[in-house]
Design an enzyme around this catalytic site. Sequence first.
Site, PDB file in Angstrom:
ATOM      1  N   LYS A  89      18.240  77.858 107.883  1.00 10.01           N
ATOM      2  CA  LYS A  89      18.010  78.328 106.513  1.00 10.01           C
ATOM      3  C   LYS A  89      19.271  78.867 105.844  1.00 10.01           C
ATOM      4  O   LYS A  89      19.394  78.838 104.612  1.00 10.01           O
ATOM      5  CB  LYS A  89      16.927  79.405 106.510  1.00 10.01           C
ATOM      6  CG  LYS A  89      15.521  78.906 106.779  1.00 10.01           C
ATOM      7  CD  LYS A  89      14.945  78.212 105.561  1.00 10.01           C
ATOM      8  CE  LYS A  89      13.457  77.931 105.717  1.00 10.01           C
ATOM      9  NZ  LYS A  89      12.885  77.304 104.501  1.00 10.01           N
TER      10      LYS A  89
ATOM     11  N   SER B 128      14.959  74.344 114.723  1.00  7.68           N
ATOM     12  CA  SER B 128      15.206  74.950 113.408  1.00  7.68           C
ATOM     13  C   SER B 128      15.521  76.434 113.450  1.00  7.68           C
ATOM     14  O   SER B 128      16.188  76.947 112.546  1.00  7.68           O
ATOM     15  CB  SER B 128      14.000  74.706 112.501  1.00  7.68           C
ATOM     16  OG  SER B 128      12.804  75.125 113.138  1.00  7.68           O
TER      17      SER B 128
END
Length: 336
Positions: free
Chosen positions: A64, A316
């Site tokens: 992110k 992720s």
Amino acid sequence: MSPTSTPTNAPTNAPTNADVRRARDALRGQVIRTPVLFSESLDALAGCPVYAKAECLQHAGSFKVRGALYRLLTLPPQDLADGLITVSAGNAALGLAHAAREFGAKLTVVMPESAVPEKLAAVAAYGATVVTEGVVDAAAAFARAELLRAEHGLTFVHPFDDPMVVAGAATATLELLEDRPGLERLLLPASGGGLLAGAIMAKRTLGSDVEIIAVQPSGAAGFVASLVAGEPTAPPVIRTVADGLTAPMPGRLPFALAVQARTEVLTVADKEILDAMVTLVRTLRVVVEPSASVGLAALTHEPHLRDGRPTGLILSGGNINWRLLADTLRVLPGVA
């Protein structure tokens, strides 16, 4: 598709291939070019060669930060000076908190009361103001953020439905495809869709023919509900151990890109996610959160994927509740 072309029917607000290349250049030295991990024992379990890009080792613990940094790099100075606000269950908040600190910008983050305690504490440690009281879910978080934005004149940074955030997120897949050009398939976690949309754009930018498959928890299958409805739609329930995949619904931009790319969407159960998380910890020796494990869960539970094709995963994030990790490692089989 040539590396310099953009489909004429692309969503009007989609980032361009040039945006993705600019993001790659701008983020060079600002983010970690995370390693691509592999293991013979993981290949044997999956039935194909598996290459996992360890974004769990990224700044702030997830991919992110790529989208957050690039969004702030492209914001007008006055928007930064006005102060920022975002919504997140954790990883987007951490990424933007890291980016805001780098830019010297004030940040407010609205997070659900049920957010992972370690994520709440880490966001506050970056210097962000965290708002949780009365925020029962992601939908309530977005509503509260809009009220605060209007009241204080803040600049809202969307965690996934923003073309520059998508361009930044695309750099993770871009690096993976550059490092492993022989990959035939990518399995990616999907919720709001920023990582998925970025992967689609990275594929276009490189002119790759890699197949992209989205994977969601069965208890938070917003893309599945949206494909049935033909537009971004909230699933009937959002209840999953994968807290990082609990967006209220896919973003309009990621959904449009996924539909245009005819992306296959698979779902996996929480038990399968936790099994996969343990497998990744055991075989690759990295700490991953449940959200990062859905790709492997699909790979090991979907018979049609056991076809020997070289497959890429993006791990992720690694911002896990430590008690969950300890409890899972203790009770699941196959862990010494």
